[in-house]
Design a protein around this motif. Sequence first.
Motif, short mmCIF file in Angstrom:
data_model
loop_
_atom_site.label_atom_id
_atom_site.label_comp_id
_atom_site.label_asym_id
_atom_site.label_seq_id
_atom_site.Cartn_x
_atom_site.Cartn_y
_atom_site.Cartn_z
N SER A 220 24.02 46.17 45.83
CA SER A 220 24.77 45.72 47.01
C SER A 220 25.83 46.77 47.32
N PRO A 221 25.51 47.75 48.13
CA PRO A 221 26.32 48.97 48.23
C PRO A 221 27.62 48.88 49.02
N TYR A 222 27.87 47.77 49.71
CA TYR A 222 29.02 47.74 50.63
C TYR A 222 30.17 46.89 50.11
N GLU A 223 30.23 46.69 48.79
CA GLU A 223 31.18 45.75 48.22
C GLU A 223 32.64 46.10 48.51
N GLU A 224 33.07 47.27 48.08
CA GLU A 224 34.48 47.62 48.24
C GLU A 224 34.82 47.88 49.70
N GLN A 225 33.93 48.53 50.41
CA GLN A 225 34.16 48.87 51.81
C GLN A 225 34.48 47.64 52.65
N TYR A 226 33.63 46.61 52.52
CA TYR A 226 33.83 45.43 53.35
C TYR A 226 34.75 44.40 52.72
N HIS A 227 34.98 44.50 51.43
CA HIS A 227 36.01 43.66 50.84
C HIS A 227 37.38 44.05 51.40
N ASN A 228 37.60 45.33 51.58
CA ASN A 228 38.87 45.79 52.11
C ASN A 228 39.09 45.30 53.54
N ILE A 229 38.00 45.09 54.27
CA ILE A 229 38.10 44.54 55.63
C ILE A 229 38.31 43.03 55.56
N LEU A 230 37.49 42.34 54.75
CA LEU A 230 37.55 40.89 54.68
C LEU A 230 38.71 40.37 53.85
N ARG A 231 39.46 41.26 53.26
CA ARG A 231 40.62 40.84 52.48
C ARG A 231 41.57 40.02 53.36
N ARG A 232 41.53 40.25 54.66
CA ARG A 232 42.34 39.46 55.58
C ARG A 232 41.93 37.98 55.54
N VAL A 233 40.68 37.74 55.13
CA VAL A 233 40.19 36.37 55.02
C VAL A 233 40.47 35.82 53.63
N VAL A 234 40.11 36.57 52.60
CA VAL A 234 40.19 36.04 51.24
C VAL A 234 41.56 36.24 50.60
N GLY A 235 42.29 37.26 51.06
CA GLY A 235 43.64 37.47 50.55
C GLY A 235 43.73 37.89 49.11
N LYS A 236 42.67 38.47 48.56
CA LYS A 236 42.66 38.88 47.15
C LYS A 236 42.27 40.34 47.03
N ASP A 237 42.81 40.99 46.00
CA ASP A 237 42.45 42.38 45.75
C ASP A 237 41.04 42.48 45.19
N TYR A 238 40.41 43.62 45.46
CA TYR A 238 39.08 43.87 44.92
C TYR A 238 39.15 44.25 43.46
N ARG A 239 40.17 45.01 43.10
CA ARG A 239 40.32 45.46 41.70
C ARG A 239 41.60 44.86 41.11
N MET A 240 41.48 44.41 39.87
CA MET A 240 42.62 43.82 39.17
C MET A 240 42.72 44.44 37.79
N LEU A 241 43.93 44.65 37.31
CA LEU A 241 44.13 45.24 35.99
C LEU A 241 44.60 44.18 35.00
N GLU A 242 44.00 44.19 33.81
CA GLU A 242 44.35 43.28 32.73
C GLU A 242 44.89 44.11 31.56
N TYR A 243 46.11 43.80 31.14
CA TYR A 243 46.72 44.58 30.07
C TYR A 243 46.66 43.88 28.72
N ASN A 244 46.82 42.57 28.73
CA ASN A 244 47.01 41.86 27.47
C ASN A 244 45.79 41.02 27.08
N ASP A 245 45.48 41.09 25.82
CA ASP A 245 44.47 40.22 25.22
C ASP A 245 45.19 38.91 24.88
N SER A 246 44.75 37.80 25.46
CA SER A 246 45.46 36.54 25.28
C SER A 246 45.50 36.09 23.83
#
Length: 367
Positions: A220-246
């Motif tokens: 599915s080649p258009y994931e990041e490209q169109y997520h950045n457009i549709l972010r106005r709808v979903v309001g969430k980042d495409y990439r998230m960073l996790e630092y801590n092991d719970s």
Amino acid sequence: MKIKTHMAKRLASLALAGALVFAAAPQALAADTIGGADTAQVPVSQELEQENCIQWLLDLLGLGGKDKITVDYLNVKGQGLRRNIRLNLVDCLVGITYTELGSIGNFAEISDRAAAEAWKAQAIAIHSYLEYQNQYGSSANALTYTPVNQIPSSTRKQMEKAIKEVADLILVYDTGSGYSVCDAVFSCSGGYNTQTGVYGTCSARDAWGTDVPYLQSVESPYEEQYHNILRRVVGKDYRMLEYNDSRHPDEPYVSADTSHKSLGGFVQYNTLVVNGRSYRYLNQFVSSRYCFDFTADANGTPAMAYYGYGHGVGMSQCGAVGFAQERGYDYRQILSTYYTGASLMDSSDGRISSGGFNLWDFLFGWL
């Protein structure tokens, strides 16, 4: 002499329906849907089963109004979870599609044609998902219906025009002994696999440990490209960073095993290994989807970079919009891309689009 009158078909339907009604005594549901706790099954009440059975009988006899749909459980915007909601079918699909994809027809980057095809694909997936959930009485329907009178008029008209054309269609698959409706799950966006350089979705097996023929990992080649457009709808980042092991919050990440990734970069069920330990869940990502890369932040601190938004199984909404806009895919091509081997059935007459199978003729053609 063969009788092929409309009344004969009605009488045959009545006899068949009567036999099924008497056979369908209320009981606790033992079947599980795909997705584990996210779609936990509970028995429906006897009254609800009886009402749905009566409605099913009326629909079978052609007396129930084919333009309506009854949803056992549905979140209604501003009202919370509601039971036994009966809505105009097109209104229902428009309202949920709007919740999922918003006013994408107003985005400059997306053409009217592409928006219409993405809406159609989404509406069919929603219809299929609702029918699947109705069969099992799920109380955890994740979908939310926005009442159509709350949708801006111009957008509502655009969506109604597109969705009316496909409102009766549902996704089905051949089990070998007949066709069954698909659990047509979907999510906002899939992930990226740095090992293969491929964007893609996750299989049901990788996400939830259950192999489903029509829920496979696909490119599915258009994931990041169109997520950045549709972010106005979903309001969430495409990439998230996790630092801590719970489990070990003071221990930085040192290594991660990425050898069990699927096409879309999702880690197979219960095979995520971090610092030599096996994990299913990490910290706030209480989900069975793991699409990640072992990386570092701008300060060089080891981190896990998670890609995508949602479980990543089935149709990717961002990918669907991308296929419609960039490659000119129509709704059939979008759905066949994401639901491997599935077919479209017209729920009003049982016709399967591939092969011309007609369920009504199969059941009553001998009359």
